[in-house]
Design an enzyme around this catalytic site. Structure first.
Site, mmCIF file in Angstrom:
data_model
loop_
_atom_site.group_PDB
_atom_site.id
_atom_site.type_symbol
_atom_site.label_atom_id
_atom_site.label_comp_id
_atom_site.label_asym_id
_atom_site.label_seq_id
_atom_site.Cartn_x
_atom_site.Cartn_y
_atom_site.Cartn_z
ATOM 1 C CB SER A 471 -0.943 -0.001 1.209
ATOM 2 O OG SER A 471 -0.207 0.081 2.432
ATOM 3 C CG ASP A 472 4.130 1.631 2.763
ATOM 4 O OD1 ASP A 472 4.068 0.568 2.126
ATOM 5 O OD2 ASP A 472 4.890 1.786 3.741
ATOM 6 C CB CYS A 473 5.525 0.259 -2.150
ATOM 7 S SG CYS A 473 6.624 -0.423 -0.889
ATOM 8 C CD GLU A 476 5.537 7.873 0.420
ATOM 9 O OE1 GLU A 476 5.924 8.815 -0.303
ATOM 10 O OE2 GLU A 476 5.018 8.055 1.539
#
Length: 745
Positions: A471-473, A476
């Site tokens: 999710s955060d990859c 970002e």
């Protein structure tokens, strides 16, 4: 000499979904290098030895030596040393930034990412060696040069006695390192006191009996999915480790019993192997390793399975259920291998899956495709020494097959913060192309059948070949692409298509938990109370994919930037998601004003992401008590030097522990959080002090020093993000320069 190969691969057993983009493999070429390069290697070796007690972390100097010749690194300029009374001006910061950016740009690979060491977890190399040994392929994969460097690494760290035996070392009066290692093991309860994962690996190797293990029954995978105990509901890393473990436990597989294995049976225990009480050993775990003691419920379940269920499953007709369960597991193992191009989600699962494929058929294409991907997990650096105290480059295993997409996304944002985009346009264009090409474009076939989350539109931590969406990859990477397109659209000759941005948003929103938070790999699928069954003994919080402040913050920031540029796409859902996610962050602030960081050390990291998420969502210093408390927390932890430095012990104690000296990454994190929170508009003095400390820590090369590892997971595993030491100080100084320029104007 060793040479790093980027984006290369070939042969009948090596495949890629996008031309091996981002792949990094070290190869030894006996003819490589000029006499001058070889002399420089020796100088680096001597220098490391001379300072090994003061500087324990590798600086990735072998990589830098290679890139000096490839990319013409700029000449070293003596670093600035600012006195406490010296002014930190916009010009001073600009000089520091240009020095850092010039050097950092030269370390970029031709495909657009920044290669580097992503290691730190010491048990990974031994399990790769065990997997190669029991499958009889160690000499196929591990050359004499690999063997030499692995042994040097083991001797340097003295934590994996046993793996060196498999590489041919002999315990005798002349091998002091092995003798000391054996003495340490025996003094801590012998190999019977190793945690559960270690017991399973030793059982596979043939130096520990399977009856001394807690049961890992394959039949658990056959229970209905709606039950909270179904492994498909577990955190994916836990699920994928215990999946092949369950297969190996169900088979009670033991590798070939060689003279080496018989010798290890003698050396790892203080009593004869045949006299060991395996039932007693099952409950034994050394105090040093025990992070998550077994609960009474777990002990009861384990005893019941061992006494009643497991014997029954070996008798007809219940053994038919065991056969079905093992067949089901192999189907899932093959799916994981094929969808990750035999890299695996991590080296632990890769090693286990490789053994399972060999058991099924030693001559299968599945097993053969595993072998060349071993190299994706090996890295060379200059730290290490032999038992004879001779410094050499060491070879060690990485935590993942890299963090290419993750770090490159941050690096783009760091460059953008400096407002020097036009000066480094070619660097950023290559980085943009790398991120664009690293997006996963399709869902894996039948992904829901195999308990996978959707992947279309996502980014992984490393590469498309790894294939695991995060999710955060994803957030970002999306931020990096949008930020560049917003700041300098003329820079991008071939911008990403709009529908692929929509795919990314669809994927991000699919990660939303019921409370508005975001976990890493998947949604939270089961209840937290299930953690009581965590069998690992040495790792915390592995059963559930818990939501984190960091993932939630990254998503908020990405959604807000996307909404600004594309206001008509899924607007209401995005607004609702942002609102709920911000509330989650606020609700998880601690009394002291900090947030616990799940993926790095620790409160400094968590607080940075929390502040950035809340500010992006519209909170300010004036309107949010959470922001004010966060600033007070960070200011209370600033050291007398002006920097920040947090110990890894914070992760374990769950209270802030100061490491005593400043750390460039922690200082940059705190500085970024304070600038983002608006502290600079109230009192700039703490930020000036922090900027002065960062500039003073800058090296003559323009880089910042490699210090203790800052990456972490499960509150107990620590690892290195190679590019954090440069990207975050650049980012912090860039944002402060922006602030100074804004005030001037």
């Amino acid at each position: 000499m060793w040479r790093l190969k980027i984006g290369e691969g070939g042969g009948p057993w090596l495949r890629s979904a996008n031309g091996f983009l981002g792949r990094r493999v070290w190869e030894f070429d006996p003819d490589a290098g000029t006499p001058e390069e070889r002399a420089e290697v020796e100088r680096l070796r001597r220098d490391f030895t001379r300072h090994r007690l003061q500087r324990k972390e590798a600086q990735d100097l072998l990589l830098r030596l290679q890139y000096t010749n490839l990319n013409s690194l700029p000449a070293n300029i003596p670093s600035m040393k600012l006195q406490a009374t010296s002014d930190v001006t916009e010009e001073t910061i600009l000089t520091s930034l240009r020095r850092a950016l010039n050097h950092f740009s030269a370390l970029q690979a031709h495909d657009g990412h920044w290669p580097g060491d992503f290691s730190g977890i010491l048990f990974i190399m031994p399990i790769l060696i065990i997997a190669l040994y029991v499958t009889g392929s160690i000499n196929t994969v591990i050359t004499s040069e690999h063997r030499r460097e692995i042994l040097r690494y083991i001797y340097n760290h003295q934590t994996a006695v046993g793996a060196d035996k498999l590489l041919g070392e002999v315990l005798d009066s002349e091998n002091e390192a092995l003798a000391k290692g054996r003495a340490w093991i025996l003094s801590h309860g012998s190999a019977t006191a190793i945690p559960q994962w270690g017991k399973i690996w030793l059982s596979i190797l043939g130096v520990y009996d399977w009856s001394g293990n807690n049961p890992v029954i394959p039949e658990l995978w056959l229970v209905p999915y709606f039950l909270p105990i179904h492994p498909g509901r577990f955190w994916c890393l836990c699920r994928l480790v215990y999946m092949p473990m369950a297969f190996l436990y169900g088979k009670k597989f033991v590798g070939p019993i060689t003279t080496t294995i018989l010798a290890l049976r003698e050396e790892l225990y203080s009593i004869p192997y045949e006299n060991i009480d395996w039932k007693k050993a099952c409950a034994s775990c050394a105090k040093d390793d025990l992070r998550y003691p077994r609960s009474p419920l777990q002990s009861f379940v384990s005893a019941s399975l061992n006494k009643f269920v497991e014997p029954m499953l070996h008798c007809w007709p219940a053994n038919k259920l065991r056969e079905r369960a093992l067949s089901n597991l192999m189907e899932h193992i093959h799916y994981e291998d094929e969808t990750t191009n035999y890299i695996g989600i991590c080296p632990i699962t890769k090693a286990l899956n490789m053994i399972c494929c060999w058991i099924e058929n030693p001559n299968s294409s599945s097993f053969k495709q595993h072998l060349p991907r071993i190299y994706d997990y090996l890295w060379i650096a200059e730290d290490g020494m032999t038992a004879q105290n001779k410094p050499k480059f060491r070879l060690y295993a990485q935590v993942y097959d890299g963090c290419q997409s993750w770090e490159t996304s941050f690096i783009i944002q760091a460059f953008c913060s400096t407002d020097l985009v036009n000066e480094f346009s070619s660097t950023l264009e290559r980085a943009y192309e790398f991120i664009k090409k690293s997006q996963v474009l399709e869902n894996h076939p039948n992904y829901q059948t195999y308990y996978r989350h959707r992947s279309k539109g996502s980014w992984s931590l490393s590469s498309v070949d790894n294939g695991w969406s995060v999710s955060d990859c994803t957030a970002e990477a999306l931020k990096a692409l949008l930020l560049l397109s917003k700041m300098s659209p003329s820079l991008l000759s071939n911008p990403i298509k709009e529908e692929r941005l929509y795919d990314a948003i669809d994927c991000i929103l699919s990660f939303t938990n019921k409370d508005g938070s975001f976990s890493a790999y998947e949604c939270k699928r089961t209840t937290s109370w299930l953690e009581i069954l965590n069998p690992s003994e040495c790792f915390r919080n592995i059963v559930v994919d818990y939501p984190s402040v960091e993932c939630t913050s990254s998503v908020i920031q990405a959604l807000i930037l996307f909404k600004e540029l594309y206001p008509s796409y899924r607007t209401k859902e995005i607004e609702s998601c942002i609102k709920d996610a911000a509330t989650f962050i606020e609700d998880n602030q601690r009394m002291d004003g900090s947030w616990y960081g799940s993926w790095a050390i620790c409160f400094t990291y968590g607080t940075l992401f929390a502040v950035k998420g809340l500010v992006a969502a519209g909170r300010t210093y004036d309107t949010s008590s959470c922001i004010r408390k966060a600033c007070n927390f960070l200011l209370s932890k600033q050291q007398v030097t002006g920097g920040w430095g947090e110990s890894y012990l914070s992760m374990e104690s769950e209270d802030y522990v100061d490491r005593g000296t400043p750390h460039v990454v922690h200082t940059a994190w705190a500085m970024l959080a304070l600038i983002c929170a608006g502290q600079a508009e109230r009192d700039q003095h703490p930020i000036y002090r922090a900027a002065r400390e960062l500039i003073n820590m800058q090296l003559d090369t323009g880089e910042f020093p490699q210090q203790e590892h800052v990456g972490c997971s499960n509150s107990s595993m620590y690892f290195n993000y190679a590019n954090y030491r440069n990207l975050y100080p650049i980012w912090a100084l860039g944002e402060f320069r922006r602030h100074l320029l804004a005030n001037k104007n």
